[in-house]
Design a protein around this motif. Structure first.
Motif, PDB file in Angstrom:
ATOM      1  N   GLU A   1       0.827  -1.213   0.000  1.00 38.59           N
ATOM      2  CA  GLU A   1       0.000   0.000   0.000  1.00 38.59           C
ATOM      3  C   GLU A   1       0.857   1.257   0.000  1.00 38.59           C
ATOM      4  N   LYS A   2       1.868   1.217   0.876  1.00 36.46           N
ATOM      5  CA  LYS A   2       2.734   2.380   1.049  1.00 36.46           C
ATOM      6  C   LYS A   2       3.493   2.704  -0.240  1.00 36.46           C
ATOM      7  N   LEU A   3       3.830   1.669  -1.002  1.00 35.73           N
ATOM      8  CA  LEU A   3       4.643   1.851  -2.203  1.00 35.73           C
ATOM      9  C   LEU A   3       3.839   2.388  -3.391  1.00 35.73           C
ATOM     10  N   GLU A   4       2.555   2.574  -3.179  1.00 33.93           N
ATOM     11  CA  GLU A   4       1.686   3.250  -4.161  1.00 33.93           C
ATOM     12  C   GLU A   4       1.910   2.778  -5.596  1.00 33.93           C
ATOM     13  N   LYS A   5       1.518   1.562  -5.841  1.00 37.00           N
ATOM     14  CA  LYS A   5       1.530   0.981  -7.192  1.00 37.00           C
ATOM     15  C   LYS A   5       2.924   0.753  -7.746  1.00 37.00           C
ATOM     16  N   LYS A   6       3.923   0.793  -6.894  1.00 34.92           N
ATOM     17  CA  LYS A   6       5.277   0.532  -7.387  1.00 34.92           C
ATOM     18  C   LYS A   6       5.665  -0.939  -7.246  1.00 34.92           C
ATOM     19  N   ALA A   7       4.960  -1.654  -6.360  1.00 35.24           N
ATOM     20  CA  ALA A   7       5.412  -3.000  -5.999  1.00 35.24           C
ATOM     21  C   ALA A   7       5.084  -4.040  -7.059  1.00 35.24           C
ATOM     22  N   HIS A   8       6.070  -4.883  -7.317  1.00 36.81           N
ATOM     23  CA  HIS A   8       5.819  -6.118  -8.057  1.00 36.81           C
ATOM     24  C   HIS A   8       5.569  -7.161  -6.976  1.00 36.81           C
ATOM     25  N   LEU A   9       4.348  -7.576  -6.825  1.00 35.47           N
ATOM     26  CA  LEU A   9       3.988  -8.446  -5.703  1.00 35.47           C
ATOM     27  C   LEU A   9       3.934  -9.909  -6.131  1.00 35.47           C
ATOM     28  N   PHE A  10       4.756 -10.715  -5.485  1.00 38.61           N
ATOM     29  CA  PHE A  10       4.749 -12.172  -5.683  1.00 38.61           C
ATOM     30  C   PHE A  10       4.053 -12.770  -4.469  1.00 38.61           C
ATOM     31  N   TYR A  11       2.983 -13.492  -4.724  1.00 43.92           N
ATOM     32  CA  TYR A  11       2.192 -13.982  -3.597  1.00 43.92           C
ATOM     33  C   TYR A  11       1.941 -15.472  -3.811  1.00 43.92           C
ATOM     34  N   GLY A  12       2.511 -16.287  -2.915  1.00 43.52           N
ATOM     35  CA  GLY A  12       2.396 -17.723  -3.110  1.00 43.52           C
ATOM     36  C   GLY A  12       1.816 -18.438  -1.912  1.00 43.52           C
ATOM     37  N   ALA A  13       1.205 -19.590  -2.180  1.00 48.66           N
ATOM     38  CA  ALA A  13       0.692 -20.456  -1.121  1.00 48.66           C
ATOM     39  C   ALA A  13       0.658 -21.878  -1.669  1.00 48.66           C
ATOM     40  N   ARG A  14       0.402 -22.822  -0.802  1.00 44.52           N
ATOM     41  CA  ARG A  14       0.342 -24.196  -1.275  1.00 44.52           C
ATOM     42  C   ARG A  14      -0.880 -24.399  -2.178  1.00 44.52           C
ATOM     43  N   LEU A  15      -2.033 -23.929  -1.692  1.00 45.34           N
ATOM     44  CA  LEU A  15      -3.295 -24.152  -2.404  1.00 45.34           C
ATOM     45  C   LEU A  15      -3.981 -22.826  -2.698  1.00 45.34           C
ATOM     46  N   GLY A  16      -4.863 -22.884  -3.681  1.00 48.32           N
ATOM     47  CA  GLY A  16      -5.560 -21.678  -4.103  1.00 48.32           C
ATOM     48  C   GLY A  16      -6.402 -21.026  -3.018  1.00 48.32           C
ATOM     49  N   ASP A  17      -6.995 -21.848  -2.139  1.00 46.25           N
ATOM     50  CA  ASP A  17      -7.877 -21.219  -1.126  1.00 46.25           C
ATOM     51  C   ASP A  17      -7.070 -20.573   0.011  1.00 46.25           C
ATOM     52  N   GLU A  18      -5.744 -20.680  -0.085  1.00 47.27           N
ATOM     53  CA  GLU A  18      -4.913 -19.958   0.895  1.00 47.27           C
ATOM     54  C   GLU A  18      -4.445 -18.611   0.338  1.00 47.27           C
ATOM     55  N   ILE A  19      -4.924 -18.275  -0.850  1.00 50.45           N
ATOM     56  CA  ILE A  19      -4.636 -16.957  -1.428  1.00 50.45           C
ATOM     57  C   ILE A  19      -5.856 -16.092  -1.170  1.00 50.45           C
ATOM     58  N   PHE A  20      -5.670 -15.012  -0.444  1.00 54.71           N
ATOM     59  CA  PHE A  20      -6.829 -14.149  -0.204  1.00 54.71           C
ATOM     60  C   PHE A  20      -6.410 -12.700  -0.114  1.00 54.71           C
ATOM     61  N   MET A  21      -7.383 -11.843   0.047  1.00 53.18           N
ATOM     62  CA  MET A  21      -7.147 -10.410   0.131  1.00 53.18           C
ATOM     63  C   MET A  21      -6.726  -9.806  -1.211  1.00 53.18           C
ATOM     64  N   THR A  22      -6.826 -10.600  -2.271  1.00 57.23           N
ATOM     65  CA  THR A  22      -6.381 -10.049  -3.553  1.00 57.23           C
ATOM     66  C   THR A  22      -7.328  -8.954  -4.051  1.00 57.23           C
ATOM     67  N   ASP A  23      -8.607  -9.068  -3.698  1.00 58.29           N
ATOM     68  CA  ASP A  23      -9.543  -8.004  -4.083  1.00 58.29           C
ATOM     69  C   ASP A  23      -9.169  -6.692  -3.409  1.00 58.29           C
ATOM     70  N   GLU A  24      -8.901  -6.792  -2.099  1.00 53.99           N
ATOM     71  CA  GLU A  24      -8.541  -5.590  -1.342  1.00 53.99           C
ATOM     72  C   GLU A  24      -7.271  -4.940  -1.897  1.00 53.99           C
ATOM     73  N   MET A  25      -6.406  -5.785  -2.462  1.00 52.76           N
ATOM     74  CA  MET A  25      -5.129  -5.256  -2.931  1.00 52.76           C
ATOM     75  C   MET A  25      -5.190  -4.718  -4.351  1.00 52.76           C
ATOM     76  N   SER A  26      -6.271  -5.081  -5.032  1.00 51.03           N
ATOM     77  CA  SER A  26      -6.288  -4.771  -6.456  1.00 51.03           C
ATOM     78  C   SER A  26      -6.117  -3.271  -6.690  1.00 51.03           C
ATOM     79  N   GLY A  27      -5.274  -2.949  -7.646  1.00 53.45           N
ATOM     80  CA  GLY A  27      -5.021  -1.547  -7.953  1.00 53.45           C
ATOM     81  C   GLY A  27      -3.945  -0.907  -7.097  1.00 53.45           C
ATOM     82  N   ARG A  28      -3.427  -1.657  -6.121  1.00 47.12           N
ATOM     83  CA  ARG A  28      -2.438  -1.055  -5.221  1.00 47.12           C
ATOM     84  C   ARG A  28      -1.009  -1.455  -5.582  1.00 47.12           C
ATOM     85  N   TYR A  29      -0.886  -2.389  -6.514  1.00 42.31           N
ATOM     86  CA  TYR A  29       0.446  -2.848  -6.928  1.00 42.31           C
ATOM     87  C   TYR A  29       0.645  -2.530  -8.400  1.00 42.31           C
ATOM     88  N   ARG A  30       1.886  -2.673  -8.804  1.00 45.16           N
ATOM     89  CA  ARG A  30       2.164  -2.493 -10.224  1.00 45.16           C
ATOM     90  C   ARG A  30       1.838  -3.781 -10.966  1.00 45.16           C
TER      91      ARG A  30
END
Lengths: 303, 256
Positions: B124-153
């Motif tokens: 959030e602080k980096l204001e769309k500058k971040a290249h965000l790599f987000y990993g988990a074992r399974l798909g249902d362990e990935i969350f908050m992506t909606d909240e983050m949308s538009g905040r990363y590069r």
């Protein structure tokens, strides 16, 4: 109301101290409490040269307590004197330095070094840390060796000398007696109790050191029993510690025979714990109409 | 304004079967937290569990902050049951946060599993500058992506089974990224939080390529304020406290 107590020639404004190893060098807590309210600050154990300590994991929580195997990590006496004492001196509280050595000679040298430092008001000898190699622990478990090391230190310091006793013995009264005969001004009862924790799934011990020292409310009944036994065995003052979380806990230790108390693991739970214990004691004395804190010591109605 | 304070629970809602989002409103003015800092929460007033629990700052809100946590043991199982309106005691913000990148640097932010809790506020602080790599074992362990949308590069999601995003780990994705490192990414800085094997591997890559990497570490912690010396990690300068000198360390300093 009188709250002040004496430990040898050292007069404390109140009986609440911090237990060594749970209060850093005092400065870590200065943001959260007024150190000047405490009877004494007892700092983390120091040795002549700095010690690196044990590999992690060093701590693990257990039922109503925790195990630690820090391994006596410390910055060494020289750095303590130059970096920590100037800060501690700004507070109107007694500074008691816990120290240890690997040999009688090291104990003596450490005590000598600390005794000439302005701002150090008392010494607490750690002869009982459970997280050291075998051989070292004989200082705290063999009364002959205890007598020898305490006598040697006694000859070299005129500061009030407290000996912190190990609970990992069959007869703690005997150990207290040895310390008293060797010239100790007081005893701290008790250090942590050796224990361990196991992870059933990985089949590994939860501490890298395998065993550690148990502290917290889980050990309070044992600590109380030991204070009571030591009280029957020696005339010198006892500083009671082991799982004190509240003023009522502290009063229980006084009744069992302690002159002062130390708050330990509770400092980790709440950085304000030591002053809360003091406020609790004051409140207890008001409601129970106790004029002098010293009138509580050893007044357990037993049998 | 004190770092020892009480806060009211505004919300404590599940985000999936074993993760909750806790929204707290301090009763007094709070000390302003920085991304990467953490709080110690009093889980119970009783003696068991005894110690406070450490949680990363997830996100600052208008009148408080949020903590995203995984329900893992006794403490977090009790925490998930706490209701709106409950008052809890906290310490914080504690530790040092992530040092921010310079103007010309590209931020590669890497989260493994619940590690997202630590890096979210950085993104959030980096204001769309971040290249965000987000990993988990399974798909249902990935969350908050909606909240983050538009905040990363850019967002690169990875799962071990490929059920969400690309198949593989964030470390694979990072390697690919650095391999093609186009051009636009002249001077990368890595920020990472996640399981230790992931951090160790990222550290190895960063050191080998001469890239600065800031890793947020975890250790068993009792006090959170530097007194107990429990939460140490081995560094080139000896043991350092995660709670005080950390939790963020430069990869090159750590002795694995």
């Amino acid at each position: 109301m009188n709250l002040s107590v004496s430990i040898g020639s050292l007069k404390l404004k109140n009986p609440v101290m911090t237990a060594s190893g749970t209060f850093g060098y005092g400065e870590e807590y200065a943001e959260f409490i007024d150190l000047g309210r405490l009877g004494a600050v007892v700092v983390k154990g120091l040795s002549l040269s700095p010690k690196e300590g044990n590999p992690p994991p060093r701590i693990v929580e257990t039922a109503a307590g925790m195990l630690n195997a820090i391994g006596l990590q410390n910055i060494g006496i020289e750095r303590f004197i130059s970096e920590k004492i100037p800060f501690l001196k700004t507070y109107d509280t007694a500074v008691i330095v816990n120290f240890f050595g690997d040999s009688v000679e090291e104990y003596v040298l450490a005590a000598e070094k600390l005794s000439s430092v302005k701002g150090v008001h008392g010494l607490e000898m750690n002869i009982s840390c459970p997280n050291k190699q075998a051989g070292w622990c004989v200082f705290g478990t063999d009364p002959k060796v205890t007598r020898e090391v305490v006598s040697a230190v006694r000859k070299k310091t005129s500061l009030p000398l407290i000996v912190k006793l190990s609970p990992n013995v069959t007869d703690i009264g005997l150990m207290a007696k040895a310390a008293e005969e060797a010239g100790a001004d007081a005893v701290s009862v008790i250090n942590t109790i050796t224990g361990m924790a196991v992870d059933a799934r990985t089949r590994r011990p939860k501490l890298a050191n395998i065993t550690g020292g148990l502290s917290g409310p889980a050990i309070k009944p044992i600590a109380l029993r030991m204070v009571y036994e030591v009280y029957k065995s020696v005339r010198i003052p006892i500083i009671g510690m082991g799982g004190i979380m509240s003023g009522e806990d502290a009063v229980e230790f006084l009744l069992a025979g302690a002159t002062a108390v130390a708050v330990g693991t509770a400092n980790f739970v709440r950085p304000t714990a030591a002053v809360e214990v003091l406020d609790d004691i004051i409140h207890f004395m008001e409601t129970e109409r106790i004029e002098d804190i010293r009138s509580l010591t050893g007044t357990l109605h037993a049998g | 304004m004190s770092r020892s304070f009480k806060a009211e629970i505004r919300e404590n809602r599940p985000v999936n079967s074993n993760h909750n989002l806790l929204t707290l409103a301090p009763l007094d003015i709070m000390v302003e937290p920085r991304p990467g800092q953490f709080y110690m929460l009093e889980i119970s007033r009783g003696l068991d569990p005894l110690l406070k629990r450490a949680f990363s700052l997830f996100r600052r809100t208008s009148d408080g902050f949020q903590i995203l946590y995984r329900i893992k043991g006794k403490g977090t199982s009790i925490l998930r049951e706490l209701k709106e309106g409950t008052l809890i005691s906290l310490l914080g913000p504690l530790g040092n946060g992530y040092p921010l990148p310079a103007e010309n640097q590209a931020a590669l932010v890497i989260a493994g599993g619940i590690g997202i809790a630590s890096v979210f506020s950085l993104v959030e602080k980096l204001e769309k500058k971040a290249h965000l790599f987000y990993g988990a074992r399974l798909g249902d362990e990935i969350f908050m992506t909606d909240e983050m949308s538009g905040r990363y590069r850019e967002l690169i999601v990875c799962t071990d089974d490929g059920s969400c995003g690309r198949k593989g780990t964030v470390v694979d994705a990072l390697n690919d990224f650095l391999g093609h490192a186009s051009l636009e990414v002249r001077e990368p800085v890595i920020y990472a939080c996640g399981p230790q094997p992931m951090l160790r591997e990222i550290s190895r890559i960063a050191v080998a390529k001469g890239i600065t990497a800031y890793l947020s570490l975890e250790e068993h912690m009792a006090c959170g304020i530097g007194a107990c010396l429990g939460c140490v990690v081995k560094t080139k300068d000896g043991y350092r406290r995660v709670c005080k000198e950390g939790p963020v360390f430069e990869a090159g300093e750590i002795v694995w």
